[in-house]
Scaffold this active site. Structure first.
Site, short mmCIF file in Angstrom:
data_model
loop_
_atom_site.label_atom_id
_atom_site.label_comp_id
_atom_site.label_asym_id
_atom_site.label_seq_id
_atom_site.Cartn_x
_atom_site.Cartn_y
_atom_site.Cartn_z
N TYR A 1 45.63 51.60 44.05
CA TYR A 1 45.54 51.56 44.75
C TYR A 1 45.99 50.35 45.47
O TYR A 1 46.58 49.49 44.38
CB TYR A 1 44.62 51.04 46.02
CG TYR A 1 43.82 49.83 45.48
CD1 TYR A 1 43.72 49.25 47.01
CD2 TYR A 1 42.72 49.80 44.53
CE1 TYR A 1 42.89 47.59 47.34
CE2 TYR A 1 42.08 48.83 45.35
CZ TYR A 1 42.27 47.32 45.86
OH TYR A 1 41.56 46.78 46.66
N LYS B 1 44.29 47.24 39.38
CA LYS B 1 44.35 47.23 40.98
C LYS B 1 43.37 48.73 40.91
O LYS B 1 44.29 50.15 41.43
CB LYS B 1 45.09 47.43 41.66
CG LYS B 1 44.67 47.15 43.18
CD LYS B 1 46.16 46.26 43.84
CE LYS B 1 45.58 46.53 45.79
NZ LYS B 1 45.01 45.04 45.69
N GLU C 1 37.91 34.44 41.53
CA GLU C 1 38.97 35.16 42.80
C GLU C 1 37.86 35.29 43.65
O GLU C 1 36.51 35.75 44.23
CB GLU C 1 40.03 36.11 42.61
CG GLU C 1 39.01 37.18 41.67
CD GLU C 1 40.25 38.89 41.79
OE1 GLU C 1 42.19 38.28 42.28
OE2 GLU C 1 40.13 39.01 41.28
N LEU D 1 42.44 39.54 39.71
CA LEU D 1 44.05 41.32 39.85
C LEU D 1 45.26 39.70 40.15
O LEU D 1 45.27 38.43 40.71
CB LEU D 1 44.01 41.11 41.48
CG LEU D 1 44.40 42.10 42.21
CD1 LEU D 1 44.56 43.25 41.26
CD2 LEU D 1 44.48 42.35 43.28
#
Length: 281
Positions: free
Chosen positions: A32, A148, A181, A206
């Site tokens: 996505y 992702k 993250e 990411l």
């Protein structure tokens, strides 16, 4: 009326659907992307398209539409939904096939879904002005966070843990005791020496498009950046902290695990980076 786009058709949002044996639904075999929209324009458009193509390539999912075609579809979707400020969500799965873990033996058509919604930028600005709280949680994700994918259950659990603790975001900590993250953001601190620190762009995070833009903004004003993991203790003692993403832009962090960062107010460096980023958008 709200509209969605599914496999070549614009449909009322409530009527949009995919097949029960879509591999995105059954295996999270899908990727996505999310774009923020300001005044009708996609922010960091090329960066997100580039990352989409990389994610598809890593999973060996054929690209179902050209970049130009996707831009046209997104523009029409925004027009139909009368959105000038908000976000666009795009998901592409490997497609519909009889349930089996291995890739389908025969080529199938990827499934493509697009939705969009309005965002309250005034509320986001107000949150940035006061700063947010984050908590730390163990990083339980898989080893390819640089792709992702829609495989987001650990991220969901982390975000829920943050909400239950009265925080906005959760920063995930790997087995070495270093922050990777957030559940949906990249994590940054400013050291007492004034250096920006964020995790290196490896398979553990990411590769944020907003993150990359902040590198440019920082370099434009001569700030030094260290790409490395940092511990929660380093974060507690930081001069400033903030997070970045396509929807939060640059948002100050004023509390981590109930430790007040600096004086508990958004840092001047963080706010200047936010202003620089939005000024270039």
């Amino acid at each position: 009326m709200r509209f969605a786009y599914v496999n070549g058709r614009f449909l009322p949002h409530g009527e949009a659907s995919i097949h029960v044996e879509d591999r995105g639904f059954q295996f999270a075999d899908a990727v996505y992307e999310v774009w923020s929209v300001r005044e009708g324009k996609l922010m960091d458009a090329d960066g997100h398209f580039d990352r989409l193509e990389r994610s598809l390539g890593e999973l060996r999912i054929p690209t179902p539409r050209s970049r130009a075609a996707l831009e046209h579809i997104i523009g029409e979707l925004l027009r139909r939904n009368r959105i000038r400020n908000g976000l666009v969500y795009l998901q592409i799965s490997r497609g519909q096939a009889r349930r089996d873990h291995a890739f389908p033996k025969q080529a199938v058509q990827p499934t493509i879904v697009l939705t969009c919604k309005r965002l309250d930028h005034a509320a986001a600005e107000a949150r940035a002005e006061r700063g947010i709280a984050v908590v730390t949680v163990p990083d339980q994700r898989w080893a390819r966070c640089d792709i992702k994918t829609v495989n987001l259950l650990p991220n969901v659990l982390a975000k829920q843990a943050a909400h239950e603790a009265g925080a906005v975001e959760a920063w995930q900590v790997d087995r070495d005791g270093r922050i990777t993250e957030g559940s949906s953001t990249n994590a940054w601190i400013v050291t007492k020496a004034g250096k920006l620190v964020t995790r290196q762009a490896d398979h553990g995070i990411l590769h944020g498009i907003t993150r990359a833009r902040i590198f440019k903004c920082a370099q434009d004003v001569g700030l030094e950046i260290e790409e490395r993991g940092f511990t929660p203790q380093e974060a507690y003692e930081a001069r400033e902290a903030f997070l970045t993403s396509a929807t939060s832009f640059v948002t100050p962090v004023v509390s981590i695990d109930n430790h007040s960062i600096a004086n508990g107010e958004p840092g001047l460096l963080t706010l200047s980076l936010r202003e620089a980023y939005l000024g270039e958008a």
